[in-house]
Design a protein around this motif. Structure first.
Motif, PDB file in Angstrom:
ATOM      1  N   TYR A 161       0.850  -1.184   0.000  1.00 30.16           N
ATOM      2  CA  TYR A 161       0.000   0.000   0.000  1.00 30.16           C
ATOM      3  C   TYR A 161       0.890   1.239   0.000  1.00 30.16           C
ATOM      4  O   TYR A 161       1.795   1.355   0.817  1.00 30.16           O
ATOM      5  CB  TYR A 161      -0.915   0.000   1.215  1.00 30.16           C
ATOM      6  CG  TYR A 161      -1.933  -1.121   1.224  1.00 30.16           C
ATOM      7  CD1 TYR A 161      -2.969  -1.139   0.298  1.00 30.16           C
ATOM      8  CD2 TYR A 161      -1.869  -2.152   2.152  1.00 30.16           C
ATOM      9  CE1 TYR A 161      -3.907  -2.162   0.298  1.00 30.16           C
ATOM     10  CE2 TYR A 161      -2.796  -3.181   2.162  1.00 30.16           C
ATOM     11  CZ  TYR A 161      -3.815  -3.176   1.232  1.00 30.16           C
ATOM     12  OH  TYR A 161      -4.742  -4.197   1.221  1.00 30.16           O
ATOM     13  N   THR A 162       0.599   2.158  -0.902  1.00 29.39           N
ATOM     14  CA  THR A 162       1.481   3.317  -1.067  1.00 29.39           C
ATOM     15  C   THR A 162       0.800   4.665  -0.820  1.00 29.39           C
ATOM     16  O   THR A 162       1.459   5.701  -0.845  1.00 29.39           O
ATOM     17  CB  THR A 162       2.082   3.332  -2.484  1.00 29.39           C
ATOM     18  OG1 THR A 162       1.025   3.398  -3.445  1.00 29.39           O
ATOM     19  CG2 THR A 162       2.900   2.072  -2.731  1.00 29.39           C
ATOM     20  N   LEU A 163      -0.519   4.652  -0.599  1.00 30.29           N
ATOM     21  CA  LEU A 163      -1.228   5.912  -0.349  1.00 30.29           C
ATOM     22  C   LEU A 163      -2.432   5.628   0.535  1.00 30.29           C
ATOM     23  O   LEU A 163      -3.110   4.597   0.365  1.00 30.29           O
ATOM     24  CB  LEU A 163      -1.682   6.548  -1.667  1.00 30.29           C
ATOM     25  CG  LEU A 163      -2.279   7.957  -1.573  1.00 30.29           C
ATOM     26  CD1 LEU A 163      -1.231   8.963  -1.096  1.00 30.29           C
ATOM     27  CD2 LEU A 163      -2.833   8.396  -2.940  1.00 30.29           C
ATOM     28  N   PHE A 164      -2.696   6.543   1.481  1.00 27.68           N
ATOM     29  CA  PHE A 164      -3.763   6.346   2.445  1.00 27.68           C
ATOM     30  C   PHE A 164      -4.581   7.632   2.588  1.00 27.68           C
ATOM     31  O   PHE A 164      -4.090   8.735   2.332  1.00 27.68           O
ATOM     32  CB  PHE A 164      -3.190   5.964   3.819  1.00 27.68           C
ATOM     33  CG  PHE A 164      -2.282   4.766   3.786  1.00 27.68           C
ATOM     34  CD1 PHE A 164      -2.757   3.500   4.095  1.00 27.68           C
ATOM     35  CD2 PHE A 164      -0.937   4.894   3.434  1.00 27.68           C
ATOM     36  CE1 PHE A 164      -1.924   2.400   4.054  1.00 27.68           C
ATOM     37  CE2 PHE A 164      -0.096   3.796   3.391  1.00 27.68           C
ATOM     38  CZ  PHE A 164      -0.590   2.533   3.701  1.00 27.68           C
ATOM     39  N   THR A 165      -5.828   7.462   3.036  1.00 30.93           N
ATOM     40  CA  THR A 165      -6.644   8.629   3.365  1.00 30.93           C
ATOM     41  C   THR A 165      -6.210   9.155   4.735  1.00 30.93           C
ATOM     42  O   THR A 165      -5.412   8.524   5.440  1.00 30.93           O
ATOM     43  CB  THR A 165      -8.137   8.259   3.423  1.00 30.93           C
ATOM     44  OG1 THR A 165      -8.347   7.335   4.508  1.00 30.93           O
ATOM     45  CG2 THR A 165      -8.594   7.628   2.126  1.00 30.93           C
ATOM     46  N   ALA A 166      -6.769  10.290   5.115  1.00 33.51           N
ATOM     47  CA  ALA A 166      -6.452  10.849   6.432  1.00 33.51           C
ATOM     48  C   ALA A 166      -6.870   9.906   7.555  1.00 33.51           C
ATOM     49  O   ALA A 166      -6.300   9.922   8.655  1.00 33.51           O
ATOM     50  CB  ALA A 166      -7.152  12.200   6.597  1.00 33.51           C
ATOM     51  N   GLY A 167      -7.861   9.054   7.275  1.00 40.12           N
ATOM     52  CA  GLY A 167      -8.325   8.106   8.277  1.00 40.12           C
ATOM     53  C   GLY A 167      -7.593   6.779   8.258  1.00 40.12           C
ATOM     54  O   GLY A 167      -7.946   5.860   8.996  1.00 40.12           O
ATOM     55  N   GLY A 168      -6.579   6.647   7.384  1.00 38.57           N
ATOM     56  CA  GLY A 168      -5.780   5.424   7.349  1.00 38.57           C
ATOM     57  C   GLY A 168      -6.256   4.367   6.374  1.00 38.57           C
ATOM     58  O   GLY A 168      -5.730   3.250   6.360  1.00 38.57           O
TER      59      GLY A 168
END
Length: 255
Positions: A161-168
């Protein structure tokens, strides 16, 4: 005779071109996908069963890595000063390694997580075989336009995983997937196996029957069984207009 047991063959055009039928138009974009098939209920590695599911590539792969190896053995007598002659023991299963890229930055939903979980599920037994206490994961076949891979199984999935939302929540992932050939000599495979075979795609029209398609494609109406097996068709006389059929390469008919 080619020096390589793995050969890529150019597939025939699959369907209409993107800009119409004008000469020189770029071919229609074909999405790669992994076809999941039911394994035999007895847990064996014989002919795959009906289609179970499919995993579509969000973006087509940039490269495919095919590997094929052979096993040799040298027996050297005790006290000998030189190695003995090599003895061929047999071919190893073919392997296909590819990369799948998933991205949900536009919607920031759970689609990336769901796609990765779908790949991971290819490494565990299906519910049907688990209930019969002969657990076997689904069989997998790689497709891309007119190219079809060997019948195999997913031996490894590595997801990053290389990108996440502010909530993870993961919204971007790169997955390395390795498919391994089930066994040489399965129906529909050529002696080298492992190769990506060229298969034409036919869009069914009113009046089509499998014997008629077999005569047009191979000059032999009796070859309809190969088309039926490749597409899980029970009744060769009833085809639904608009359905897409894979037509096996001619060299597959005698295997």
């Amino acid at each position: 005779m080619s020096s390589s047991p793995i050969a890529f063959t150019a597939a025939a055009p699959a369907g209409p071109t993107a800009g119409g039928s004008a000469a020189g138009a770029r071919p229609k974009l074909e999405r790669a996908y992994l076809e999941l098939r039911h394994p035999p209920p007895d847990g064996g590695t014989s002919t795959p069963g009906p289609r179970l599911d499919k995993i579509e590539f969000q973006f087509n792969p940039k490269e495919l890595t095919l590997a094929k190896s052979a096993t040799w053995e040298r027996k050297t007598a005790r006290g000998a000063k030189t190695a003995g002659p090599a003895e061929f023991k047999g071919p190893e299963p073919s392997k296909l390694t590819l990369e799948m890229f998933f991205d949900a930055t536009a919607l920031q939903d759970h689609k990336v997580v769901a796609s990765v979980e779908q790949l991971f599920a290819c490494c565990v037994p299906t519910d049907q075989t688990h209930q019969k206490k002969k657990g076997t994961p689904p069989f997998v076949i790689f497709h891309w336009g007119g190219l079809t891979g060997f019948v195999g199984f997913v031996s490894q999935v590595q997801a990053k995983y290389t990108l996440f939302t502010a909530g993870g929540l993961p919204i971007r992932a790169v997955c390395q997937v390795t498919l391994e050939e089930l066994a040489a000599g399965l129906p529909g495979q050529n002696p080298t196996s492992g190769a990506l075979s060229a298969r034409r795609v036919h869009h069914v029209v009113t009046g089509d029957t499998l014997p008629l398609l077999a005569f047009r494609e191979y000059g032999d109406p009796a070859a309809w069984r190969a088309i039926a097996e490749a597409n899980d068709i029970d009744d060769p006389m009833r085809l639904t207009p608009g359905r897409t059929l894979l037509l096996p390469a001619a060299e597959e008919l005698g295997s």
